[in-house]
Write an enzyme that holds these catalytic residues in place. Structure first.
Site, mmCIF file in Angstrom:
data_model
loop_
_atom_site.group_PDB
_atom_site.id
_atom_site.type_symbol
_atom_site.label_atom_id
_atom_site.label_comp_id
_atom_site.label_asym_id
_atom_site.label_seq_id
_atom_site.Cartn_x
_atom_site.Cartn_y
_atom_site.Cartn_z
ATOM 1 N N TRP A 320 0.832 -1.199 0.000
ATOM 2 C CA TRP A 320 0.000 0.000 0.000
ATOM 3 C C TRP A 320 0.869 1.253 0.000
ATOM 4 O O TRP A 320 0.538 2.267 -0.613
ATOM 5 C CB TRP A 320 -0.921 -0.001 1.236
ATOM 6 C CG TRP A 320 -1.866 1.170 1.266
ATOM 7 C CD1 TRP A 320 -3.107 1.220 0.723
ATOM 8 C CD2 TRP A 320 -1.643 2.447 1.873
ATOM 9 N NE1 TRP A 320 -3.675 2.443 0.940
ATOM 10 C CE2 TRP A 320 -2.791 3.218 1.645
ATOM 11 C CE3 TRP A 320 -0.581 3.016 2.576
ATOM 12 C CZ2 TRP A 320 -2.925 4.521 2.104
ATOM 13 C CZ3 TRP A 320 -0.698 4.322 3.023
ATOM 14 C CH2 TRP A 320 -1.861 5.057 2.788
ATOM 15 N N HIS A 321 2.017 1.178 0.703
ATOM 16 C CA HIS A 321 2.862 2.360 0.848
ATOM 17 C C HIS A 321 3.609 2.743 -0.418
ATOM 18 O O HIS A 321 4.170 3.830 -0.494
ATOM 19 C CB HIS A 321 3.849 2.184 1.991
ATOM 20 C CG HIS A 321 3.203 2.386 3.325
ATOM 21 N ND1 HIS A 321 2.546 1.377 3.981
ATOM 22 C CD2 HIS A 321 3.096 3.476 4.110
ATOM 23 C CE1 HIS A 321 2.066 1.851 5.120
ATOM 24 N NE2 HIS A 321 2.376 3.123 5.225
ATOM 25 N N GLY A 322 3.647 1.859 -1.387
ATOM 26 C CA GLY A 322 4.297 2.210 -2.634
ATOM 27 C C GLY A 322 4.501 0.982 -3.486
ATOM 28 O O GLY A 322 4.647 -0.117 -2.968
#
Lengths: 479, 375
Positions: A320-322
């Protein structure tokens, strides 16, 4: 548009506030919706179509699911699946296609050309919000929203739109129609906003500038002390940037009568990784817990299943963070520590319970060790997070353990002495110490006036730094 | 309870009122186009077009516009510097706040590419070897490297010793290293400006004497040039980066004893003299020499005895060249950043010309246009 800009502070914010306070209640949602669309279109004039589509899509899905439920039709399930697939598909297409293609190219030597799409700002936040809505309508946890303006305003509401917190529909369901705007709320909300602004502009940006400079050093300037300085300044930057944004969002929400969930609770004060994740980006962890971990069975289906569930959650959290393997590795890194901690806890639980019964207090040495352990794990976590390329990560890690580099370089010594006061300020600012001192030392009568004075001070100095045009990055373009 | 809501109202009306007023000032106030302090053009209101909005360029310019047109901009910027100083920072915006009011740009080894420096030296070497008789190359020491005693405690600069050594190895004939002479002079005189990145006339004079000695010419005393203070309030490029309250202003001296008549041609524009006095009104006062930098400047002095001098240079030469005008019939200054025609052709047209290459050291190490020497 970003909050930390003059155009937001001196044009957008006054307009939205004055309009909002002057308009009658029934027009306020419409006003917020229009201004939110303007806010988003300012930064994403093209991709606003995607957000509008997402809004219409999930509004319709909600209505159909509701219709099915009321008329006893069975295909509400398929609509839910459509909604989830649609949302994740959109997120996947914009965020992960290139990541997937380049991974395939690397693995199999294929020649897929990349799409090179820019990621629509905030897409990871608003798709999670709209998904929470359709899922909860399906589960009967919330009522279907029939008013299109109210629903659109929930999705597009500018305070939390681009960098969280992730506000579940159930949190604000009632507030969409019924919320009270009082002077106290507005004053409180605005002061919270300025605290967030100060965190972002005065602390995060300066720490970020330091990180950028240290990272760029090479050869004779590069050393162990420089690497640590870089890592620590990044650790401060990401906390103050992210929590500052959340503070600003929560504050703005409060000004308009919304109560958004808290997102950070002094995470660097945590004594374990488990605790750290209860204090860091709480709305994201909460979302994954509610919509992934618990539906998968959580910890109710035996420890083997629990570990698999944790693995899935942390794989997704990382991703989700990248869209990059370093983020996945970062997620796995936390998965590992969380599982380890759960295992060790099982062993020590008995002893701890005994201690508690005997009224033994945890000694300060043990507490110090726990803090140090947590902070070090988190620090190395951020190193993983910040280095997208493997060689970059290796050179950073090597330097941090002093492998093949000098202990210190003149620029390292200079930068440490030059920033030590600032670091002390950052360290204190990241704890609950200032709040505790204020609670105990300041007489109650003085608390509120002093708080507003402090807020004005932060606003004035933040404006000074913004006008100066110092380093002011936007970190969430990949979220 | 009532007192509290009065307090809250005052606070809210106060802050939102101020923000609104700032906004009104930004958008309804008189638009400024140039910032003297920072020596740059300010962003103006964007021309609104659909294309610009869709590309985001209108929004970007609007952001810059709001920053640049903010009321009392100078005071706000000074406040930010104040706060940075209070927190113990002695390097603001890449500039060290040195002793005695000196602003010294931070240049680190990491910012200097040894490979590029070597490459640039090779290009000069190649250029020199092409039938040039009298040649000299002088790299002016960076201010922070020479004025070590003015740096704040612990401040670091790149190591220029290696660079000078390497330079000497590549350019053995005509290599001028004036570090010692400058250092000696710096004990009694001001050889660099405090607030600008250039050297003063005193500093340039040291280079003048070194060059005359190298080429076997007679040196005349500093006073002969009639150094005249044309401004007492010079705040230069380094100040523009720091923007501190109460900076120490520099005095600007220029040599007034110049031969007459002169014919000066700057990128084709013919003038009577080398000075552009209007520049003394603005902040970039060093530009009083020639009015700034041009691709090619030709100075013709018919009364002189010697032939032609070709100077390959950056802005540091602008204050040195005036002291050489008396000797040469013609001086040609080339600034390779802006000059795009053949350098070789100029050399061929002036086969007996003396050649001087003059740059500030870190400028030279970073210079990306020296390949033009061989065009």
């Amino acid at each position: 548009m970003v909050f930390s800009s003059i155009i937001f502070l001196c044009a957008f914010l006054p307009i939205v506030c004055i309009g909002y306070f002057l308009l009658p209640k029934r027009l306020r949602n419409m006003w917020l919706l229009l201004l939110s669309l303007l806010f988003y279109a300012y930064g994403e004039p093209v991709y606003i179509c995607i957000m509008v589509f997402s809004t219409v899509f999930d509004y319709t899905n909600g209505r159909i699911i509701d219709y099915c439920k009321k008329h006893g039709k069975k295909w509400d399930k398929y609509i839910l699946v459509l909604s989830v697939v649609g949302n994740l598909g959109m997120l996947g297409y914009f965020k992960y296609t290139d990541f997937l293609l380049s991974t395939l190219n690397q693995l199999f030597g294929s020649q897929f050309s990349l799409l090179s799409l820019a990621l629509p700002i905030g897409i990871s936040f608003y798709t999670f919000q709209t998904m929470s809505y359709t899922i909860d309508v399906y589960l009967g946890k919330v009522q279907c929203q029939k008013n299109f303006v109210d629903f659109s305003m929930y999705v597009c509401l500018f305070p939390q739109l681009i960098a969280g917190p992730i506000v579940k529909y159930s949190c604000v369901e009632k507030q969409l129609q019924n919320r009270s705007v009082t002077i106290a709320n507005v004053a409180n909300g605005f002061s919270r906003f300025t605290i967030g602004l100060g965190k972002k502009v005065l602390l995060a940006n300066q720490a970020g500038a330091l990180y950028e400079q240290m990272k760029s050093l090479t050869d004779g300037d590069w050393s162990m002390s420089v690497a640590w300085l870089a890592a620590i300044s990044y650790m401060f930057q990401i906390y103050f940037d992210f929590s500052g944004y959340s503070d600003m969002a929560i504050g703005l929400g409060k000004m308009f009568g919304f109560t958004f969930p808290e997102n950070f609770y002094y995470p660097y004060e945590a004594k374990s990784i488990t605790e750290f994740w209860r204090r860091w980006h709480m709305t994201l962890s909460g979302w994954f817990r509610e919509y992934v971990y618990i539906p998968l069975g959580g910890n109710k289906k035996g420890w083997k299943r629990q570990i698999i569930n944790l693995f899935i959650v942390w794989f997704l959290t990382g991703l989700w963070h990248g869209a990059g393997w370093n983020f996945v590795v970062w997620g796995m890194y936390y998965f590992l520590f969380l599982v380890l901690e759960k295992g060790i806890w099982q062993i020590f639980k008995k002893k701890q319970n005994q201690d508690k019964r005997c009224g033994k207090k945890e000694n300060s040495l043990a507490a110090l060790w726990k803090h140090t352990y947590t902070l070090l794990v988190v620090l190395f976590g951020w190193v993983l997070f910040s280095c997208e390329k493997t060689e970059q990560l290796l050179s950073m890690l090597k330097a941090m353990v002093g492998n093949g580099v000098k202990i210190s370089s003149p620029i390292g010594v200079y930068s440490w002495t030059n920033t030590i006061l600032f670091f002390i300020l950052l360290a204190i600012g990241a704890t609950s110490l200032p709040k505790k001192i204020a609670d105990h030392v300041v007489p109650t009568v003085w608390k509120e006036p002093l708080y507003y004075l402090y807020s004005c001070f932060l606003l004035v100095v933040s404006i000074a730094f913004l006008v100066r045009g110092s380093y002011n990055p936007f970190l969430y373009f990949r979220f | 309870m009532k007192n509290r809501s009065i307090l809250q109202s005052i606070y809210i009306v106060g802050v939102l009122g101020c923000l609104t007023l700032f906004g009104v000032f930004i958008f309804a106030g008189k638009q400024k186009t140039f910032s003297e302090q920072e020596n740059r053009y300010l962003a103006t209101f964007p021309i609104v077009s659909w294309k610009g909005i869709l590309e985001g360029s209108v929004q970007k310019q609007l952001d810059n516009y709001a920053n640049d047109q903010f009321p009392l901009r100078k005071e706000w910027m000074e406040l930010s510097t104040d706060m940075e100083k209070k927190i113990g920072n002695s390097c603001i915006n890449g500039v060290y706040l040195g002793k005695d009011g000196y602003y010294l740009e931070q240049v680190l080894d990491s910012q200097i590419s040894k490979a590029r420096y070597k490459n640039n030296l090779k290009m000069v070497q190649h250029f020199f070897s092409d039938g040039i008789k009298r040649k000299a190359m002088l790299l002016v020491p960076s201010r922070g490297c020479l004025l070590k005693d003015k740096l704040p405690k612990g401040a670091v600069m790149y190591n220029d010793t290696d660079l000078y050594q390497k330079g000497k190895n590549y350019i053995n004939i005509g290599w001028l290293d004036i570090r010692k002479e400058l250092q000696r002079a710096a004990k009694t005189k001001q050889v660099y400006f405090k607030t600008d990145h250039h050297w003063t006339l005193q500093g340039a004079y040291i280079a003048y004497t070194a060059l005359q000695k190298e080429w076997g010419n007679k040196t005349v005393p500093y006073e002969t040039f009639l150094p005249t203070r044309v401004s007492k309030h010079f705040l230069g490029t380094m100040y523009a980066k720091v923007l501190e309250r109460h900076p120490q202003e520099d005095g600007l001296d220029i040599p007034k004893a110049l031969p007459q008549p002169l014919k000066v041609t700057c990128d084709g524009e013919v003038r009577q003299g080398i000075y552009v006095e209007e520049k003394l009104q603005g902040n970039d006062k060093y530009a009083v020499y020639f009015g700034g930098n041009y691709g090619i400047v030709e100075i013709e002095n018919p009364k002189a005895t010697a032939g032609t001098l070709l100077v390959i240079k950056d802005s540091f030469a602008n204050s040195l060249v005036p002291m050489l005008i008396g000797q040469y019939k013609k001086i040609i200054m080339l600034d390779l950043r802006y000059y795009n025609l053949s350098v070789k052709k100029i050399v061929q047209e002036n086969p007996k010309a003396d050649v001087l290459v003059l740059y500030e050291m870190s400028n030279f190490a970073k210079e990306e246009h020296l390949y033009k020497l061989l065009n």
